[in-house]
Design a protein around this motif. Structure first.
Motif, mmCIF file in Angstrom:
data_model
loop_
_atom_site.group_PDB
_atom_site.id
_atom_site.type_symbol
_atom_site.label_atom_id
_atom_site.label_comp_id
_atom_site.label_asym_id
_atom_site.label_seq_id
_atom_site.Cartn_x
_atom_site.Cartn_y
_atom_site.Cartn_z
ATOM 1 N N THR A 59 45.064 -29.564 -29.055
ATOM 2 C CA THR A 59 45.121 -30.726 -28.166
ATOM 3 C C THR A 59 46.549 -30.917 -27.679
ATOM 4 O O THR A 59 47.477 -30.992 -28.478
ATOM 5 C CB THR A 59 44.631 -32.001 -28.890
ATOM 6 N N GLU A 60 46.703 -30.988 -26.359
ATOM 7 C CA GLU A 60 48.027 -31.185 -25.764
ATOM 8 C C GLU A 60 48.239 -32.606 -25.267
ATOM 9 O O GLU A 60 49.372 -33.061 -25.151
ATOM 10 C CB GLU A 60 48.209 -30.218 -24.596
ATOM 11 N N ARG A 108 46.084 -28.753 -18.820
ATOM 12 C CA ARG A 108 46.363 -29.081 -20.229
ATOM 13 C C ARG A 108 45.064 -29.338 -20.987
ATOM 14 O O ARG A 108 44.069 -29.776 -20.419
ATOM 15 C CB ARG A 108 47.241 -30.334 -20.318
ATOM 16 N N ASN A 109 45.086 -29.073 -22.285
ATOM 17 C CA ASN A 109 43.945 -29.347 -23.168
ATOM 18 C C ASN A 109 43.965 -30.825 -23.541
ATOM 19 O O ASN A 109 44.867 -31.287 -24.237
ATOM 20 C CB ASN A 109 44.000 -28.491 -24.420
ATOM 21 N N CYS A 111 42.068 -34.254 -25.064
ATOM 22 C CA CYS A 111 41.060 -34.839 -25.933
ATOM 23 C C CYS A 111 40.880 -36.296 -25.508
ATOM 24 O O CYS A 111 41.844 -37.070 -25.507
ATOM 25 C CB CYS A 111 41.489 -34.769 -27.397
ATOM 26 N N SER A 131 38.417 -33.387 -15.388
ATOM 27 C CA SER A 131 38.244 -31.962 -15.060
ATOM 28 C C SER A 131 38.500 -31.715 -13.578
ATOM 29 O O SER A 131 39.152 -30.734 -13.208
ATOM 30 C CB SER A 131 36.837 -31.498 -15.431
ATOM 31 N N ASN A 136 41.635 -29.606 -18.870
ATOM 32 C CA ASN A 136 40.658 -28.881 -19.685
ATOM 33 C C ASN A 136 40.123 -29.879 -20.711
ATOM 34 O O ASN A 136 40.833 -30.250 -21.643
ATOM 35 C CB ASN A 136 41.302 -27.697 -20.417
ATOM 36 N N ASN A 138 37.273 -30.719 -23.453
ATOM 37 C CA ASN A 138 36.198 -30.196 -24.290
ATOM 38 C C ASN A 138 35.889 -31.089 -25.482
ATOM 39 O O ASN A 138 34.877 -30.902 -26.143
ATOM 40 C CB ASN A 138 36.561 -28.803 -24.820
#
Length: 180
Positions: A59-60, A108-109, A111, A131, A136, A138
């Motif tokens: 997570t970023e 970026r990831n 959350c 998105s 990103n 998920n």
């Protein structure tokens, strides 16, 4: 504070009874006023301590959803050092036109952080919007999972969902505490 004690404290602080219309349109006799535990620094710190262990690897950015997810994401950011973005329900129609304020989310990831999940409707909308803005997305992390429908909706959309507590756990912790 251990997990059961935290569940009991959240229940005592935030559980209300009466007749309440939920965001989903459903009517409930039980309601968790999340702002009552989110505005208590001791409880918010404990929530962040427990949630910080559930943040997915990689997570970023923590994306706090307007409005209840923002204090939780901020507390998590302070606890973990992971930057936070503040996500609007819809992008501004003026100025920068941003959906997410704060750190850049593109590529970026992310959350998503939410307080209470009932149907997951707003999370699904925000995940799509994030998105569309290049994030990103998920994973979703929440404090309270009110109904199974929320989990089902999020997982059916391909999101991994983790909650600190299910509603039943809060009720059980309070009930067991009253038996002592």
């Amino acid at each position: 504070m251990d997990r059961v004690a935290l569940a009991n404290e959240i229940y005592k602080k935030a559980h209300l009874t009466g007749t309440f219309k939920l965001r989903s349109g459903k009517v409930s006799n039980d309601y968790f006023d999340k702002y009552l535990f989110e505005s208590d620094p001791k409880l918010l710190n404990e929530v962040a301590e427990h949630l910080s262990k559930l943040i997915p690897a990689g997570t970023e950015i923590l994306a706090g959803l307007e409005m209840g997810g923002i204090p939780i994401a901020t507390a998590l950011s302070l606890k973990t050092g992971i930057p936070v973005a503040f996500v609007r329900k819809k992008a501004k129609e003026y100025g920068t036109g941003k959906l997410a304020e704060g750190i850049e989310i593109r590529g970026r990831n992310v959350c998503i952080i939410e307080d209470v999940v009932t149907t997951g409707g707003q999370i699904l909308l925000s995940a799509k919007d994030l998105s569309d803005f290049g994030a990103n997305v998920n994973h979703v992390l929440s404090v309270i999972e009110r109904e199974q429908q929320g989990r089902d909706n999020l997982e059916n959309a391909g999101l991994t969902f983790v909650s600190l507590f299910k509603m039943e756990e809060l009720i059980e912790a309070s009930f067991n505490s009253s038996l002592r």
